[in-house]
Design a protein around this motif. Structure first.
Motif, short mmCIF file in Angstrom:
data_model
loop_
_atom_site.label_atom_id
_atom_site.label_comp_id
_atom_site.label_asym_id
_atom_site.label_seq_id
_atom_site.Cartn_x
_atom_site.Cartn_y
_atom_site.Cartn_z
N LEU A 19 99.05 35.82 46.68
CA LEU A 19 97.75 36.39 46.30
C LEU A 19 96.77 36.30 47.46
N TRP A 111 98.36 38.26 37.65
CA TRP A 111 98.91 38.65 38.94
C TRP A 111 100.41 38.44 38.87
N ASP A 113 104.14 38.91 41.21
CA ASP A 113 104.64 39.17 42.56
C ASP A 113 106.11 38.79 42.70
N MET A 221 98.45 43.69 39.83
CA MET A 221 97.63 43.08 38.79
C MET A 221 97.93 43.75 37.47
#
Length: 249
Positions: A19, A111, A113, A221
């Motif tokens: 992030l 978030w 990832d 997001m």
């Protein structure tokens, strides 16, 4: 506080947090980063990141609380702090600026990832072209009118899409606001008539695969609550973290 010299230092201070790497945008002039003298807190300020002026905060609550008022005085009131949800909630209780204003939680979201290559990059999605912009606009208006990513936005690098048997565009996603070392997926939209058929996962797979090959990581997001979206991105092997953003009270 002291200014962070380069991306390598930021990666070390953040423990290679994806992030923070995304918010830094390569620390190539689009953003600035600061740290407490002991490195316990860091903050990265980036204008117009996914359409908003943002300050990513990371580290201990005490470190971030001592650093954030100094950074906000440096960059101005238009910047909104965001980061791990517990950290932002703590900052909203602790931080008071020089003019006696405080912070309040403005929104909570997620978030997601990934930094490992996909096991399977095969997708029936394809890359779109500028002549597809009108069709993308029409689809977003029908399926995701609040999308941050829009055709023609300079922050959008590419659009991926899927068409039906009648050549109608039915799903899109954008590679936008990416950092040199992490791709960012935005504007994921599926036509309301065909939702529930895995189209989001298929169109994002194309972008995720390219981002992981070329940049080494990918993130996005997700609104909260949106369990269907979280399930979709988990199928791509994305990890989920709870985030929040704050604003001046």
């Amino acid at each position: 506080m002291r200014e962070i010299a380069d991306l390598e230092e930021l990666v070390e201070l953040s423990g290679d947090d994806l992030l923070c790497r995304w918010a830094a945008q390569g620390l190539d002039g689009r953003s600035r980063g600061w740290a407490t003298d002991d490195g316990a807190g860091i903050a990265i300020a980036t204008p117009a990141l996914a359409t908003k002026d943002r300050i990513a905060v990371h580290g201990s609550l005490a470190g971030a609380a001592s650093l954030l008022p100094l950074v906000m005085a440096e960059v101005g009131d238009s910047f909104r702090p965001f980061g791990e949800r517990r950290l932002i909630r703590g900052l909203s209780d602790m931080v008071e600026l020089d003019d006696a204003r405080g912070l309040r939680v403005a929104g909570e979201f997620g978030w997601m990832d990934r930094a490992d290559p996909l096991d399977d990059e095969v997708s029936d999605a394809h890359w779109l072209h500028p002549e597809d912009d009108a069709a993308i606009d029409e689809l977003i208006a029908a399926g995701n009118p609040d999308s941050y990513a829009k055709p023609g936005d300079s922050a959008v690098e590419r659009w991926a899409g899927i068409r039906d048997d009648h050549d109608r565009l039915i799903a899109v996603a954008a590679l936008a606001w990416s950092a040199p070392d992490i791709g960012f997926i935005a504007g994921v939209t599926v036509h309301p008539d065909v939702r529930g058929n895995g189209l989001s996962e298929r169109v994002c797979r194309l972008i995720a695969g390219e981002s992981l090959r070329e940049r080494g990581a990918v993130g996005l997001m997700v609104d909260e609550p949106n369990p269907a979206a979280v399930r979709t991105y988990r199928k791509l092997g994305f990890d989920y973290r709870e985030l929040a953003a704050a604003e001046l009270a």
